[in-house]
Design a protein around this motif. Sequence first.
Motif, mmCIF file in Angstrom:
data_model
loop_
_atom_site.group_PDB
_atom_site.id
_atom_site.type_symbol
_atom_site.label_atom_id
_atom_site.label_comp_id
_atom_site.label_asym_id
_atom_site.label_seq_id
_atom_site.Cartn_x
_atom_site.Cartn_y
_atom_site.Cartn_z
ATOM 1 N N LEU A 207 0.874 -1.370 0.150
ATOM 2 C CA LEU A 207 0.140 -0.044 -0.007
ATOM 3 C C LEU A 207 0.951 1.034 0.109
ATOM 4 O O LEU A 207 1.175 1.839 1.078
ATOM 5 N N ILE A 208 1.525 1.530 -1.161
ATOM 6 C CA ILE A 208 2.333 2.734 -1.305
ATOM 7 C C ILE A 208 1.770 3.515 -2.540
ATOM 8 O O ILE A 208 1.588 2.725 -3.674
ATOM 9 N N TYR A 209 1.481 4.687 -2.556
ATOM 10 C CA TYR A 209 0.849 5.471 -3.637
ATOM 11 C C TYR A 209 1.636 5.795 -4.672
ATOM 12 O O TYR A 209 1.040 5.927 -5.838
ATOM 13 N N ASP A 210 2.660 6.284 -4.391
ATOM 14 C CA ASP A 210 3.510 6.768 -5.648
ATOM 15 C C ASP A 210 4.603 5.924 -5.833
ATOM 16 O O ASP A 210 4.962 4.951 -5.132
ATOM 17 N N THR A 211 5.380 5.916 -7.000
ATOM 18 C CA THR A 211 6.313 5.096 -7.287
ATOM 19 C C THR A 211 7.647 5.624 -6.598
ATOM 20 O O THR A 211 8.508 6.350 -7.418
ATOM 21 N N THR A 212 7.773 5.602 -5.368
ATOM 22 C CA THR A 212 9.008 5.590 -4.599
ATOM 23 C C THR A 212 9.822 4.478 -4.385
ATOM 24 O O THR A 212 9.407 3.309 -4.439
ATOM 25 N N PRO A 213 11.150 4.667 -4.784
ATOM 26 C CA PRO A 213 12.071 3.534 -4.241
ATOM 27 C C PRO A 213 11.900 3.260 -2.948
ATOM 28 O O PRO A 213 11.973 3.952 -2.019
ATOM 29 N N HIS A 214 11.468 1.795 -2.821
ATOM 30 C CA HIS A 214 11.030 1.449 -1.375
ATOM 31 C C HIS A 214 11.412 -0.125 -1.363
ATOM 32 O O HIS A 214 10.737 -0.897 -0.849
ATOM 33 N N GLY A 232 5.949 -10.333 7.035
ATOM 34 C CA GLY A 232 4.808 -9.824 6.094
ATOM 35 C C GLY A 232 3.522 -10.506 6.354
ATOM 36 O O GLY A 232 3.590 -11.184 7.497
ATOM 37 N N SER A 233 2.403 -9.885 5.506
ATOM 38 C CA SER A 233 1.076 -10.412 6.092
ATOM 39 C C SER A 233 0.125 -10.296 4.956
ATOM 40 O O SER A 233 0.347 -9.447 3.908
ATOM 41 N N ALA A 234 -0.660 -11.349 4.616
ATOM 42 C CA ALA A 234 -1.594 -11.250 3.869
ATOM 43 C C ALA A 234 -2.809 -10.187 4.133
ATOM 44 O O ALA A 234 -3.610 -10.078 3.155
ATOM 45 N N SER A 235 -2.984 -9.816 5.337
ATOM 46 C CA SER A 235 -3.913 -9.265 5.799
ATOM 47 C C SER A 235 -4.427 -8.017 5.017
ATOM 48 O O SER A 235 -5.571 -7.800 4.713
ATOM 49 N N LYS A 236 -3.498 -7.144 4.862
ATOM 50 C CA LYS A 236 -3.942 -5.786 4.009
ATOM 51 C C LYS A 236 -3.973 -5.717 2.852
ATOM 52 O O LYS A 236 -4.883 -5.305 1.956
ATOM 53 N N ALA A 237 -2.783 -6.296 2.118
ATOM 54 C CA ALA A 237 -2.737 -6.275 0.802
ATOM 55 C C ALA A 237 -3.717 -7.059 -0.034
ATOM 56 O O ALA A 237 -4.331 -6.860 -1.169
ATOM 57 N N TYR A 238 -4.303 -8.316 0.715
ATOM 58 C CA TYR A 238 -5.364 -9.162 0.014
ATOM 59 C C TYR A 238 -6.793 -9.071 0.693
ATOM 60 O O TYR A 238 -7.499 -9.985 0.436
ATOM 61 N N ALA A 239 -6.848 -7.979 1.423
ATOM 62 C CA ALA A 239 -8.306 -7.970 2.301
ATOM 63 C C ALA A 239 -8.466 -9.448 2.955
ATOM 64 O O ALA A 239 -9.557 -9.960 2.895
ATOM 65 N N VAL A 288 -4.791 -6.410 -5.934
ATOM 66 C CA VAL A 288 -3.894 -5.624 -5.136
ATOM 67 C C VAL A 288 -3.842 -4.231 -5.519
ATOM 68 O O VAL A 288 -4.273 -3.208 -4.771
ATOM 69 N N THR A 289 -3.740 -4.110 -6.868
ATOM 70 C CA THR A 289 -3.465 -2.654 -7.216
ATOM 71 C C THR A 289 -4.826 -2.032 -7.345
ATOM 72 O O THR A 289 -4.784 -0.881 -7.457
ATOM 73 N N ASP A 290 -5.932 -2.749 -7.663
ATOM 74 C CA ASP A 290 -7.162 -2.394 -7.688
ATOM 75 C C ASP A 290 -7.570 -1.640 -6.460
ATOM 76 O O ASP A 290 -8.099 -0.563 -6.463
ATOM 77 N N GLU A 294 -8.222 2.273 -5.441
ATOM 78 C CA GLU A 294 -9.540 2.879 -4.789
ATOM 79 C C GLU A 294 -8.945 3.541 -3.343
ATOM 80 O O GLU A 294 -9.658 4.721 -3.036
ATOM 81 N N TYR A 295 -7.994 3.095 -2.713
ATOM 82 C CA TYR A 295 -7.381 3.872 -1.381
ATOM 83 C C TYR A 295 -7.102 4.977 -1.801
ATOM 84 O O TYR A 295 -7.238 6.000 -1.270
ATOM 85 N N ARG A 296 -6.378 5.197 -3.047
ATOM 86 C CA ARG A 296 -5.619 6.580 -3.463
ATOM 87 C C ARG A 296 -6.636 7.457 -3.539
ATOM 88 O O ARG A 296 -6.748 8.741 -3.107
ATOM 89 N N ARG A 297 -7.868 7.008 -4.355
ATOM 90 C CA ARG A 297 -9.024 7.997 -4.485
ATOM 91 C C ARG A 297 -9.480 8.566 -3.296
ATOM 92 O O ARG A 297 -9.945 9.590 -3.025
ATOM 93 N N ARG A 298 -9.830 7.573 -2.215
ATOM 94 C CA ARG A 298 -10.200 7.907 -1.009
ATOM 95 C C ARG A 298 -9.443 8.944 -0.317
ATOM 96 O O ARG A 298 -9.749 9.886 0.397
ATOM 97 N N ARG A 299 -7.898 8.605 -0.127
ATOM 98 C CA ARG A 299 -7.040 9.528 0.494
ATOM 99 C C ARG A 299 -7.212 10.866 -0.072
ATOM 100 O O ARG A 299 -7.410 11.877 0.611
ATOM 101 N N ASP A 300 -7.215 11.121 -1.452
ATOM 102 C CA ASP A 300 -7.225 12.218 -1.974
ATOM 103 C C ASP A 300 -8.504 13.106 -1.572
ATOM 104 O O ASP A 300 -8.363 14.267 -1.495
#
Length: 399
Positions: A207-214, A232-239, A288-290, A294-300
Amino acid sequence: MLAQRTTRIAVSPTMKVAAEAMRLKAQGVDIVDLGAGEPDFPTPTHVSAAAHAAIDGHFTKYTTNSGTDELKQAVCARYRQDFGVEYTPAEAIITAGGKQALYNAAMCLFGPGDEVITHMPGWPTLVEQIKLSEATPVIVRTHAEDGFRLRAQTVLDALTSNTRGIVINSPGNPTGALIDEADLAAIADEAARRGIWILLDLCYEKLIYDTTPHNLPRVLAERMRDHTVLCGSASKAYAMTGWRCGWALAPAALVNACNALQSHSTSNVCSITQKAATAALTGPQKCVTDMLDEYRRRRDQLCEWLAAEPRLRLQKPAGAFYLFPDVSEFLSPDGIRTSAALAQALLDDARVAITAGEAFDAPGFIRLSYATSMDQLKRGSERIIEFVRALEKRGNAVA
Ligand SMILES: Cc1ncc(COP(=O)(O)O)c(C=O)c1O
């Protein structure tokens, strides 16, 4: 009488808020819930289908304690593909969420007399786990003015001859902040020199919104693979929060110790969950990217709505799904004195559930989760703004 260790810890404060909001909702109270630390999306269909198939195929018995080989392979393959790091199943253990991966590692690495550095504002469990291991947590602080970034120098300044570990969460809960690769590299170089372990909590890595090296796994694997634990975890990435599936990648000797600990506590993660997680990690990653889009739209959108009240000082987070505004302008000695009291008042009077900054060792802030629908976010932001403006009319705000 309870054992002494119970006096060192308290129930997760983030879970308390969730329970209170859930209780009110169950009573039929119209609560806008911005407290949740979990995706509102359903688990992707192909993931649930794999679980149905597991049940139908009677894959319902114990598995190897450390997880099925196919899931460990899937975790290793994903980290190879996503981060370019090489791990084998002997260096992997499947756990009940990222939380157990971190817990196992803390219990197997830290003990009395050890100092373990972690950062705040942050996820309280990381500190509590250090305490449970009987080590001493050493808290370094990040600051709103600096985007809550964890700086290498801050960590290096906290090192002593007793430092045994450093626990880093990026993207961070509750701030959404990312550590820079360069900062992590500087910390890792010194940690490698001193034989200090680094535990990386990568729960929000997808869950990183911009293409930042990470690419934090690679930064560590290149410098100090033999003292690195990737959780790591499946919790947040895959609901998949309710399925309880996470993992640790670490040197085989540590994985073996974690395996022994887990074998005498929870044993293997639910066999059905493991089939589902295998489908999540090996299947199409578009879900995951979908969700991220949606999170990005909500954040903005939420940032835009809340910007109508500039005294709610907030920054757009780089990752995770939380806003973490500074609400100190609305606190005063004669009115609502703390962000915890503000959170309670928001729940009681405005019917909005949020989490007080106190839960993250950050009084004066509140955490708003945008892992909920746009409609809820709109109603939530309206209620919050209306509430804080009414406070001012009652002479509560400082200035
Ligand atoms: C920062 C952080 N790390 C780890 C976790 C653990 O999540 P899980 O045990 O569901 O993988 C959470 C959950 O909220 C979190 O916020």
